[in-house]
Design a protein around this motif. Structure first.
Motif, PDB file in Angstrom:
ATOM      1  N   PRO A 196       0.816  -1.231   0.000  1.00 21.16           N
ATOM      2  CA  PRO A 196       0.000   0.000   0.000  1.00 21.16           C
ATOM      3  C   PRO A 196       0.840   1.267   0.000  1.00 21.16           C
ATOM      4  O   PRO A 196       0.424   2.282  -0.563  1.00 21.16           O
ATOM      5  CB  PRO A 196      -0.834  -0.117   1.286  1.00 21.16           C
ATOM      6  CG  PRO A 196      -0.164  -1.134   2.111  1.00 21.16           C
ATOM      7  CD  PRO A 196       0.498  -2.065   1.166  1.00 21.16           C
ATOM      8  N   THR A 244     -12.367  -0.319   4.600  1.00 14.84           N
ATOM      9  CA  THR A 244     -11.613  -0.144   3.356  1.00 14.84           C
ATOM     10  C   THR A 244     -10.170   0.254   3.648  1.00 14.84           C
ATOM     11  O   THR A 244      -9.232  -0.292   3.066  1.00 14.84           O
ATOM     12  CB  THR A 244     -12.284   0.934   2.479  1.00 14.84           C
ATOM     13  OG1 THR A 244     -13.613   0.522   2.159  1.00 14.84           O
ATOM     14  CG2 THR A 244     -11.498   1.155   1.198  1.00 14.84           C
ATOM     15  N   ILE A 299      -7.095  -2.149   2.534  1.00 12.95           N
ATOM     16  CA  ILE A 299      -6.112  -1.615   1.585  1.00 12.95           C
ATOM     17  C   ILE A 299      -4.747  -1.501   2.254  1.00 12.95           C
ATOM     18  O   ILE A 299      -3.704  -1.683   1.621  1.00 12.95           O
ATOM     19  CB  ILE A 299      -6.571  -0.242   1.051  1.00 12.95           C
ATOM     20  CG1 ILE A 299      -7.807  -0.409   0.176  1.00 12.95           C
ATOM     21  CG2 ILE A 299      -5.457   0.436   0.260  1.00 12.95           C
ATOM     22  CD1 ILE A 299      -8.374   0.895  -0.350  1.00 12.95           C
ATOM     23  N   GLY A 326      -3.669   3.159   4.243  1.00 10.65           N
ATOM     24  CA  GLY A 326      -4.919   2.865   3.541  1.00 10.65           C
ATOM     25  C   GLY A 326      -5.888   4.031   3.574  1.00 10.65           C
ATOM     26  O   GLY A 326      -6.518   4.360   2.568  1.00 10.65           O
ATOM     27  N   ILE A 339      -4.649   6.591   1.199  1.00 10.19           N
ATOM     28  CA  ILE A 339      -4.886   6.187  -0.190  1.00 10.19           C
ATOM     29  C   ILE A 339      -6.305   6.536  -0.616  1.00 10.19           C
ATOM     30  O   ILE A 339      -6.536   7.083  -1.699  1.00 10.19           O
ATOM     31  CB  ILE A 339      -4.618   4.677  -0.373  1.00 10.19           C
ATOM     32  CG1 ILE A 339      -3.116   4.394  -0.311  1.00 10.19           C
ATOM     33  CG2 ILE A 339      -5.185   4.182  -1.706  1.00 10.19           C
ATOM     34  CD1 ILE A 339      -2.772   2.915  -0.353  1.00 10.19           C
ATOM     35  N   VAL A 340      -7.270   6.218   0.240  1.00  8.08           N
ATOM     36  CA  VAL A 340      -8.673   6.520  -0.085  1.00  8.08           C
ATOM     37  C   VAL A 340      -8.862   8.016  -0.294  1.00  8.08           C
ATOM     38  O   VAL A 340      -9.488   8.453  -1.275  1.00  8.08           O
ATOM     39  CB  VAL A 340      -9.600   6.008   1.036  1.00  8.08           C
ATOM     40  CG1 VAL A 340     -11.035   6.471   0.792  1.00  8.08           C
ATOM     41  CG2 VAL A 340      -9.556   4.486   1.126  1.00  8.08           C
ATOM     42  N   VAL A 392     -11.980   3.113  -5.699  1.00  8.72           N
ATOM     43  CA  VAL A 392     -11.775   2.601  -4.347  1.00  8.72           C
ATOM     44  C   VAL A 392     -12.215   1.139  -4.257  1.00  8.72           C
ATOM     45  O   VAL A 392     -11.557   0.310  -3.621  1.00  8.72           O
ATOM     46  CB  VAL A 392     -12.531   3.462  -3.316  1.00  8.72           C
ATOM     47  CG1 VAL A 392     -12.447   2.841  -1.928  1.00  8.72           C
ATOM     48  CG2 VAL A 392     -11.969   4.875  -3.292  1.00  8.72           C
ATOM     49  N   LEU A 409      -9.591  -1.050  -5.700  1.00 14.56           N
ATOM     50  CA  LEU A 409      -8.469  -1.143  -4.768  1.00 14.56           C
ATOM     51  C   LEU A 409      -8.739  -2.178  -3.677  1.00 14.56           C
ATOM     52  O   LEU A 409      -7.853  -2.954  -3.304  1.00 14.56           O
ATOM     53  CB  LEU A 409      -8.193   0.215  -4.126  1.00 14.56           C
ATOM     54  CG  LEU A 409      -7.432   1.235  -4.974  1.00 14.56           C
ATOM     55  CD1 LEU A 409      -7.387   2.578  -4.249  1.00 14.56           C
ATOM     56  CD2 LEU A 409      -6.013   0.759  -5.255  1.00 14.56           C
ATOM     57  N   VAL A 410      -9.970  -2.194  -3.167  1.00 15.16           N
ATOM     58  CA  VAL A 410     -10.314  -3.165  -2.120  1.00 15.16           C
ATOM     59  C   VAL A 410     -10.209  -4.590  -2.651  1.00 15.16           C
ATOM     60  O   VAL A 410      -9.636  -5.480  -2.000  1.00 15.16           O
ATOM     61  CB  VAL A 410     -11.739  -2.895  -1.586  1.00 15.16           C
ATOM     62  CG1 VAL A 410     -12.181  -4.016  -0.656  1.00 15.16           C
ATOM     63  CG2 VAL A 410     -11.791  -1.565  -0.865  1.00 15.16           C
ATOM     64  N   ALA A 462      -6.643  -5.552  -3.056  1.00 10.91           N
ATOM     65  CA  ALA A 462      -5.995  -5.758  -1.752  1.00 10.91           C
ATOM     66  C   ALA A 462      -6.359  -7.118  -1.169  1.00 10.91           C
ATOM     67  O   ALA A 462      -5.494  -7.835  -0.641  1.00 10.91           O
ATOM     68  CB  ALA A 462      -6.393  -4.647  -0.788  1.00 10.91           C
TER      69      ALA A 462
END
Length: 340
Positions: free
Chosen positions: A37, A274, A278, A296, A299-300, A321, A324-325, A328
């Motif tokens: 991440p 989330t 992540i 994480g 990142i969001v 997003v 991304l989840v 991950a």
């Protein structure tokens, strides 16, 4: 001249795992779950900075950090629960209820410190209820917190009666929203509080017996029990401590919006999960570092902020997003499936 074949050596060579690139990568990611991440965060920041230079302006970075403070704080508590192979879908609802209790009591004339302590105690009690249902009645964490999500959301709406409470700045409850100017960059007390939470729990998880027991319980509860760990007590403590963190997050939220709003933090439940996922913490428990949840959360916010600056439709921000989840979780499955 005939040569003698060393059968045992040949068999060992055949069965010995190859030190391939994917195995080495797997080993690195298993030892440092926050590494991937972090790479994603750096790449995203570079891409958005190139796409729109406004992204790296101090004013924008200040807003980005302030937006991450609430979810990032909640992610600390969520990390504790997920490390035990559980999940808490109600953290955002508990936080909103706590903010409303703090805000309404203070607005009604109660001293701010007392109002905060009552709201904080409520958050701990609500999380304690979740923990009791999981550890004593043996209900699945997902089902328990899905139910209490509705309960605490309803209680917040009933208690608020559709009202939004506005508090005066400069009070104890709104102190977390105080801005500390550093040139053109503005750092709020709430951001500092979030960072202190991460520093404290990073130490607790790695350097204390409680932290080691938390990892052991999440990784293999039966083995931990046989080793003398009181797993039920550890599980209950994870929820209670998470409740205390939620109480701090509620204080940060009150300072950020200068009051309490029943509609604030509507997506905080899923956003905290989330951020944790992540950030490299495994949904299966026993693996992850709390600092990964901070990465994480950033990142969001970076994706939301960066995509908005380059004019991407908000629906695609949610899509990014979501992808991304999934990536991950898939990466976590791969790390767990590859034999070391």
């Amino acid at each position: 001249m005939s040569q003698t074949l060393d059968t045992s050596a040949s068999a060992e060579d055949i069965t010995k795992p190859r030190d391939s690139l994917d195995r080495r990568l797997h080993g690195v990611l298993h030892r440092m779950p926050a590494l991937s991440p972090l790479v994603v965060l750096v790449i995203a920041c570079v891409v958005f900075a190139v796409a729109n230079p406004r992204f790296i302006r101090p004013e924008n970075l200040s807003i980005l950090l302030q937006q991450a403070a609430v979810v990032g704080s909640l992610a600390v508590g969520q990390t504790l629960v997920i490390l035990t192979a559980g999940i808490d879908l109600s953290v955002g609802a508990i936080m909103v209820l706590a903010t409303l209790v703090m805000g309404k009591l203070a607005f009604g004339g109660m001293p701010d410190v007392v109002a905060f302590l009552i709201g904080f105690a409520l958050a701990v009690a609500a999380a304690f209820l979740n923990g009791l249902l999981v550890t004593r009645i043996k209900l699945p964490p997902f089902i328990v917190t899905l139910g209490t999500l509705s309960v605490f959301t309803a209680l917040a709406l009933i208690y608020a009666q559709g009202q939004t409470i506005t508090l005066n700045p400069g009070t104890f409850l709104t102190w977390s929203g105080t801005v500390i100017p550093i040139g053109r960059f503005g750092l709020t007390v709430g951001v500092l509080m979030m960072l202190l939470l991460y520093i404290g729990f990073a130490y607790a998880l790695r350097q204390t017996a409680w932290g080691r027991h938390l990892y052991a319980t999440g990784d293999d509860p039966e083995a931990a029990r046989l080793a003398g760990v009181r797993t039920s007590r550890v599980l209950l403590s994870a929820y209670v401590v998470a409740g205390a963190v939620i109480g701090i997050a509620a204080w940060i939220l009150v300072g950020r919006i200068n009051g309490a709003d029943p509609n604030a933090g509507l997506n905080a439940n899923l956003e905290s999960i989330t951020a944790v996922v992540i950030g490299g913490t495994s949904l299966f428990g026993g693996r992850g570092v709390v600092v990964g949840s901070l990465i994480g959360a950033l990142i969001v916010q970076v994706f939301d902020n960066g995509l908005a600056l380059i004019g991407v439709n908000p629906n695609y921000q949610v899509l990014a997003v979501g992808v991304l989840v999934i990536v991950a979780v898939a990466a976590d499955q791969w790390i767990r499936s590859v034999k070391s």
